[in-house]
Design a protein around this motif. Sequence first.
Motif, PDB file in Angstrom:
ATOM      1  N   LYS A  34      -8.150  -0.844 -10.027  1.00  0.00           N
ATOM      2  CA  LYS A  34      -9.050  -1.827  -9.423  1.00  0.00           C
ATOM      3  C   LYS A  34      -9.324  -2.978 -10.379  1.00  0.00           C
ATOM      4  O   LYS A  34      -9.339  -4.151  -9.988  1.00  0.00           O
ATOM      5  CB  LYS A  34     -10.360  -1.155  -9.011  1.00  0.00           C
ATOM      6  CG  LYS A  34     -11.246  -2.004  -8.111  1.00  0.00           C
ATOM      7  CD  LYS A  34     -12.360  -1.176  -7.504  1.00  0.00           C
ATOM      8  CE  LYS A  34     -13.126  -1.964  -6.445  1.00  0.00           C
ATOM      9  NZ  LYS A  34     -14.152  -1.114  -5.776  1.00  0.00           N
ATOM     10  N   ALA A  37      -6.147  -5.151 -10.706  1.00  0.00           N
ATOM     11  CA  ALA A  37      -5.853  -5.971  -9.526  1.00  0.00           C
ATOM     12  C   ALA A  37      -6.933  -7.014  -9.239  1.00  0.00           C
ATOM     13  O   ALA A  37      -6.768  -7.835  -8.324  1.00  0.00           O
ATOM     14  CB  ALA A  37      -5.682  -5.080  -8.302  1.00  0.00           C
ATOM     15  N   PRO A  41      -4.620 -10.991  -5.331  1.00  0.00           N
ATOM     16  CA  PRO A  41      -4.333 -10.404  -4.018  1.00  0.00           C
ATOM     17  C   PRO A  41      -2.899  -9.957  -3.857  1.00  0.00           C
ATOM     18  O   PRO A  41      -2.571  -9.258  -2.894  1.00  0.00           O
ATOM     19  CB  PRO A  41      -4.658 -11.552  -3.051  1.00  0.00           C
ATOM     20  CG  PRO A  41      -4.452 -12.796  -3.859  1.00  0.00           C
ATOM     21  CD  PRO A  41      -4.896 -12.441  -5.246  1.00  0.00           C
ATOM     22  N   TYR A  42      -2.017 -10.341  -4.796  1.00  0.00           N
ATOM     23  CA  TYR A  42      -0.601  -9.993  -4.688  1.00  0.00           C
ATOM     24  C   TYR A  42      -0.223  -8.744  -5.481  1.00  0.00           C
ATOM     25  O   TYR A  42       0.920  -8.278  -5.389  1.00  0.00           O
ATOM     26  CB  TYR A  42       0.267 -11.165  -5.163  1.00  0.00           C
ATOM     27  CG  TYR A  42      -0.042 -12.476  -4.491  1.00  0.00           C
ATOM     28  CD1 TYR A  42      -0.119 -12.565  -3.108  1.00  0.00           C
ATOM     29  CD2 TYR A  42      -0.279 -13.628  -5.236  1.00  0.00           C
ATOM     30  CE1 TYR A  42      -0.413 -13.775  -2.479  1.00  0.00           C
ATOM     31  CE2 TYR A  42      -0.571 -14.835  -4.625  1.00  0.00           C
ATOM     32  CZ  TYR A  42      -0.640 -14.896  -3.245  1.00  0.00           C
ATOM     33  OH  TYR A  42      -0.925 -16.084  -2.623  1.00  0.00           O
ATOM     34  N   TYR A  44       0.701  -5.249  -6.667  1.00  0.00           N
ATOM     35  CA  TYR A  44       1.261  -4.137  -5.885  1.00  0.00           C
ATOM     36  C   TYR A  44       0.349  -2.918  -5.880  1.00  0.00           C
ATOM     37  O   TYR A  44       0.566  -1.976  -5.115  1.00  0.00           O
ATOM     38  CB  TYR A  44       2.637  -3.776  -6.438  1.00  0.00           C
ATOM     39  CG  TYR A  44       3.567  -3.165  -5.417  1.00  0.00           C
ATOM     40  CD1 TYR A  44       4.089  -3.922  -4.370  1.00  0.00           C
ATOM     41  CD2 TYR A  44       3.946  -1.831  -5.505  1.00  0.00           C
ATOM     42  CE1 TYR A  44       4.960  -3.366  -3.448  1.00  0.00           C
ATOM     43  CE2 TYR A  44       4.819  -1.268  -4.590  1.00  0.00           C
ATOM     44  CZ  TYR A  44       5.316  -2.039  -3.561  1.00  0.00           C
ATOM     45  OH  TYR A  44       6.189  -1.483  -2.649  1.00  0.00           O
ATOM     46  N   TYR A  45      -0.683  -2.922  -6.713  1.00  0.00           N
ATOM     47  CA  TYR A  45      -1.668  -1.852  -6.652  1.00  0.00           C
ATOM     48  C   TYR A  45      -2.296  -1.760  -5.261  1.00  0.00           C
ATOM     49  O   TYR A  45      -2.757  -0.686  -4.865  1.00  0.00           O
ATOM     50  CB  TYR A  45      -2.769  -2.076  -7.689  1.00  0.00           C
ATOM     51  CG  TYR A  45      -2.290  -2.053  -9.116  1.00  0.00           C
ATOM     52  CD1 TYR A  45      -1.737  -0.898  -9.669  1.00  0.00           C
ATOM     53  CD2 TYR A  45      -2.384  -3.185  -9.929  1.00  0.00           C
ATOM     54  CE1 TYR A  45      -1.286  -0.879 -10.990  1.00  0.00           C
ATOM     55  CE2 TYR A  45      -1.948  -3.164 -11.243  1.00  0.00           C
ATOM     56  CZ  TYR A  45      -1.395  -2.024 -11.769  1.00  0.00           C
ATOM     57  OH  TYR A  45      -0.955  -2.006 -13.061  1.00  0.00           O
ATOM     58  N   HIS A  46      -2.325  -2.865  -4.526  1.00  0.00           N
ATOM     59  CA  HIS A  46      -2.860  -2.837  -3.166  1.00  0.00           C
ATOM     60  C   HIS A  46      -2.016  -1.960  -2.255  1.00  0.00           C
ATOM     61  O   HIS A  46      -2.484  -1.533  -1.190  1.00  0.00           O
ATOM     62  CB  HIS A  46      -2.956  -4.250  -2.606  1.00  0.00           C
ATOM     63  CG  HIS A  46      -3.923  -5.135  -3.333  1.00  0.00           C
ATOM     64  ND1 HIS A  46      -5.292  -4.946  -3.282  1.00  0.00           N
ATOM     65  CD2 HIS A  46      -3.718  -6.193  -4.164  1.00  0.00           C
ATOM     66  CE1 HIS A  46      -5.887  -5.870  -4.039  1.00  0.00           C
ATOM     67  NE2 HIS A  46      -4.959  -6.633  -4.588  1.00  0.00           N
ATOM     68  N   SER A  50      -3.855   1.972  -2.985  1.00  0.00           N
ATOM     69  CA  SER A  50      -4.582   1.215  -1.954  1.00  0.00           C
ATOM     70  C   SER A  50      -6.037   1.628  -1.799  1.00  0.00           C
ATOM     71  O   SER A  50      -6.815   0.927  -1.145  1.00  0.00           O
ATOM     72  CB  SER A  50      -3.868   1.347  -0.606  1.00  0.00           C
ATOM     73  OG  SER A  50      -3.646   2.710  -0.289  1.00  0.00           O
ATOM     74  N   ASP A  53      -8.941  -0.879  -2.216  1.00  0.00           N
ATOM     75  CA  ASP A  53      -9.421  -1.760  -1.155  1.00  0.00           C
ATOM     76  C   ASP A  53     -10.338  -1.047  -0.167  1.00  0.00           C
ATOM     77  O   ASP A  53     -10.699  -1.617   0.870  1.00  0.00           O
ATOM     78  CB  ASP A  53      -8.228  -2.366  -0.400  1.00  0.00           C
ATOM     79  CG  ASP A  53      -7.397  -3.284  -1.278  1.00  0.00           C
ATOM     80  OD1 ASP A  53      -7.983  -3.949  -2.150  1.00  0.00           O
ATOM     81  OD2 ASP A  53      -6.167  -3.315  -1.100  1.00  0.00           O
ATOM     82  N   LYS A  68      -3.960   2.258   4.709  1.00  0.00           N
ATOM     83  CA  LYS A  68      -4.243   0.987   4.047  1.00  0.00           C
ATOM     84  C   LYS A  68      -3.037   0.514   3.255  1.00  0.00           C
ATOM     85  O   LYS A  68      -2.732  -0.693   3.214  1.00  0.00           O
ATOM     86  CB  LYS A  68      -5.459   1.132   3.125  1.00  0.00           C
ATOM     87  CG  LYS A  68      -5.977  -0.193   2.556  1.00  0.00           C
ATOM     88  CD  LYS A  68      -6.502  -1.087   3.678  1.00  0.00           C
ATOM     89  CE  LYS A  68      -7.109  -2.364   3.135  1.00  0.00           C
ATOM     90  NZ  LYS A  68      -7.576  -3.260   4.226  1.00  0.00           N
ATOM     91  N   ASN A  72      -1.265  -3.042   3.872  1.00  0.00           N
ATOM     92  CA  ASN A  72      -1.105  -4.034   2.808  1.00  0.00           C
ATOM     93  C   ASN A  72       0.354  -4.401   2.590  1.00  0.00           C
ATOM     94  O   ASN A  72       0.691  -5.570   2.338  1.00  0.00           O
ATOM     95  CB  ASN A  72      -1.719  -3.510   1.514  1.00  0.00           C
ATOM     96  CG  ASN A  72      -3.236  -3.513   1.543  1.00  0.00           C
ATOM     97  OD1 ASN A  72      -3.849  -4.202   2.361  1.00  0.00           O
ATOM     98  ND2 ASN A  72      -3.847  -2.745   0.652  1.00  0.00           N
TER      99      ASN A  72
END
Length: 414
Positions: A34, A37, A41-42, A44-46, A50, A53, A68, A72
Amino acid sequence: MAIIRPFKGLRPEAGLAARVAAKPYDVLSSAEAKVAAAGNPYAYYHVSKSEIDLPDGTDIHSQAVYDKAAENLQRFVKEGVLFQDEQPCYYIYKLVMDGRAQTGLVCASSVADYNNGIIKKHEFTRPEKEQDRINHIKATRAQTGNVFLAYTDVPELNVLIDHWQQQHAPAYDFTADDGIQHTVWVVSDPAAVKQITSLFAEKVPHTYIADGHHRAASASLVQKEFAEKQLIKSGEDPVNFFLTTIFPASQLAILDYNRLVKDLNGHSAADLLSRLEYDFTVENVGHVPQKPAMLHEFSMYLEGNWYRLVAREGTYTTDPIGILDVTILQHNVLDKLLGIQDPRTDKRIDFVGGIRGLEELARRVDSGEMKVAFALYPVTIQQLFDIADSGNVMPPKSTWFEPKLRDGLITQTI
């Protein structure tokens, strides 16, 4: 012989590669991801982590996390952060850390090779970790984590890969915040692709998992499930393969994987030192940390001093497992003197990758959190190969590979 295939990689636009690239999902916590990242917003942890988020406290193994990740990943594609190559390609991935370079081939390796032992393993896997990756693959319909493989050098492959780097501009070339340089070339020429595939089929009898046993196992189990449900269209279906980067053994370095123990199992420091002398020569080397300089030599930190321990003859066997320093330490110190019979489950022991240095061991002992630390000489790549070839598995926490591949630079969809 090894079966590999090119694939249509899902990858970032060139200008976003450095922002997308993320450390492997299993080397940092949700809280660390967290932070990594934040404001990006780009990242890759999203996709790979995930839960960052979702509300704090969300179960990281809940379906909401996997959903999620899929959402993403789809958003990245929709927004043009990621795009998919139009034709199957191989990818050359070079990493440089502290002046040392290693260059691998990103490809799709055969699940059948994994199942029948062409791809050799050296670790046990845990069902709960397999299930996590299975759920992630099924939700995202993608293999987002790379499996790190090694093979015995093939000169023709080295020449081909070196020539491609010299003759073509890279698709990505950036240095991450940790100082590691990442450079990727796309091999799209059909003749070169065919030559690489043939060389592996003719010259590489086995590959070896260096890192990523759970990712490989989960890909195999997903393929099995798809086959049972008759969802596989042909032998070349992407689900029959999994995302790998394969490196020649000569370029790889394994770092030490060290141990910390919370107490002395009722011994005083003086008593422990006395008992160690039955199985080791023991030398007080003072306050300055010294890494072990050879196999069967250990460094121990106890009550502010570093000690050099050298295993005496008779304390180990010469079989592939018995000769390992992790085995010598486990049998003669951790189990025999400190009462740690199963390092996989005992809460009194912790493990620290050599990338953190011996200073981290001293810090945790000096803080009072731990009582004693042991630094080991790194396992060699040949020892890893010997154990895999013998059908055995490494003791837990035996190898630490650096540098780490980045997630997000190349993904395989299924």
